[in-house]
Design a protein around this motif. Sequence first.
Motif, short mmCIF file in Angstrom:
data_model
loop_
_atom_site.label_atom_id
_atom_site.label_comp_id
_atom_site.label_asym_id
_atom_site.label_seq_id
_atom_site.Cartn_x
_atom_site.Cartn_y
_atom_site.Cartn_z
N GLU A 76 -45.12 42.30 106.92
CA GLU A 76 -44.15 43.40 107.08
C GLU A 76 -42.74 42.87 107.26
O GLU A 76 -41.77 43.41 106.73
CB GLU A 76 -44.54 44.28 108.27
N TRP A 77 -42.62 41.79 108.04
CA TRP A 77 -41.32 41.20 108.34
C TRP A 77 -40.66 40.62 107.10
O TRP A 77 -39.44 40.71 106.93
CB TRP A 77 -41.51 40.11 109.40
N LYS A 111 -46.41 49.38 102.46
CA LYS A 111 -45.56 48.40 103.14
C LYS A 111 -45.48 47.06 102.42
O LYS A 111 -44.76 46.15 102.87
CB LYS A 111 -46.04 48.21 104.58
N LEU A 112 -46.20 46.92 101.32
CA LEU A 112 -46.11 45.69 100.52
C LEU A 112 -45.30 45.91 99.24
O LEU A 112 -45.07 44.97 98.48
CB LEU A 112 -47.52 45.19 100.17
N ASN A 113 -44.86 47.14 99.03
CA ASN A 113 -44.05 47.45 97.86
C ASN A 113 -42.76 46.62 97.86
O ASN A 113 -42.10 46.48 98.89
CB ASN A 113 -43.65 48.92 97.83
N ASN A 114 -42.43 46.08 96.71
CA ASN A 114 -41.15 45.39 96.49
C ASN A 114 -40.98 44.09 97.27
O ASN A 114 -39.85 43.59 97.37
CB ASN A 114 -39.98 46.34 96.77
N LYS A 115 -42.06 43.55 97.82
CA LYS A 115 -41.98 42.19 98.34
C LYS A 115 -41.77 41.26 97.14
O LYS A 115 -42.40 41.43 96.09
CB LYS A 115 -43.27 41.79 99.05
N HIS A 143 -50.98 44.41 92.27
CA HIS A 143 -51.62 45.53 92.97
C HIS A 143 -50.86 45.89 94.24
O HIS A 143 -50.84 47.05 94.64
CB HIS A 143 -53.07 45.18 93.29
N TRP A 144 -50.27 44.89 94.87
CA TRP A 144 -49.45 45.17 96.06
C TRP A 144 -48.23 46.04 95.72
O TRP A 144 -47.68 46.70 96.58
CB TRP A 144 -48.92 43.86 96.63
N GLY A 145 -47.78 45.96 94.46
CA GLY A 145 -46.48 46.54 94.12
C GLY A 145 -45.36 45.55 94.35
O GLY A 145 -44.19 45.93 94.48
N ALA A 146 -45.73 44.26 94.43
CA ALA A 146 -44.73 43.20 94.65
C ALA A 146 -43.99 42.88 93.35
O ALA A 146 -44.41 43.27 92.26
CB ALA A 146 -45.42 41.95 95.19
#
Length: 204
Positions: A76-77, A111-115, A143-146
Motif C-alpha cells: 500500500e505504501w 489498492k494495487l491499481n497503478n503501482k 491482474h493487479w492493474g499495475a
Amino acid sequence: MTSPKVNLAVIYYSSNGTNFQLAQWAAEGGIQAGADVKILKVPETAPQSVIDANPSWKSHLEATEHIPTVSLADLEWADAIIFSMPTRFGNLPAQLKQFIDTTGGLWFQGKLNNKVVSAMTSAQNPNAGQEQTILQLYTSMYHWGAIVAAPGFTDSSVFLAGGNPYGTSVTVDQNGVMKEDVRAAVEHQAKRTISIAKAVKSAL
C-alpha cells in the motif's frame, strides 16, 4: 511543478545472496533518483532441514535476518515496486508466489491499481528461463492493474548486462559469482521505474 516523492519497495527472494545483491543495487538506483526506499524480503517457506543441509543458504539467511519481511502494508505504501528473484524452472520461486497469492484483498479493494512495477532475476544458465520468469511475474502484475516498467533497450548498460529488455537478468556460476556486470543496468532499471512512477503519480 515539483515532481512528487516516490515510495519504492524493493522486494526480493534470495537463497544464496544474488538477488539480495541485485535488490541493494536497485535500492541505490532508487535513492539516486530521489525515492524513499525500503528493501524487503519475502518469507522463507522451505523446511529448516533443507536449509540446514545447504551451508550457503543457511549462511545467507542468517546474514540477512535484519532485513524486514514484506507486508501488505508495504505494498500500500509503495508507488513503485521492484521484484528480484531467482528463476525456478522458468517460473517464480514458490516463496514469492505465495506472497503474491496473499494480495487478493488489496487487489479487490483496488489498492494495487497503478503501482509501477519492474522485475529482475538470476539463474545458473543464460537460457534457464530468466525472461520467462520475469514475464510470469508481469502476468500477475497485469491482474493487479499495475503498470509494468520494463527497461527495454533504453540505455547502453542493458546491452552490457546481456540485453534482457524485460528486466535485468544475470547468470551465476556454481560458486555464486555473477558472470555479467549488471550493476549499472540494475541502477538504470530502478531510475527508469522511479521516473515512470513520478509521471504516473503526477497524473493521478
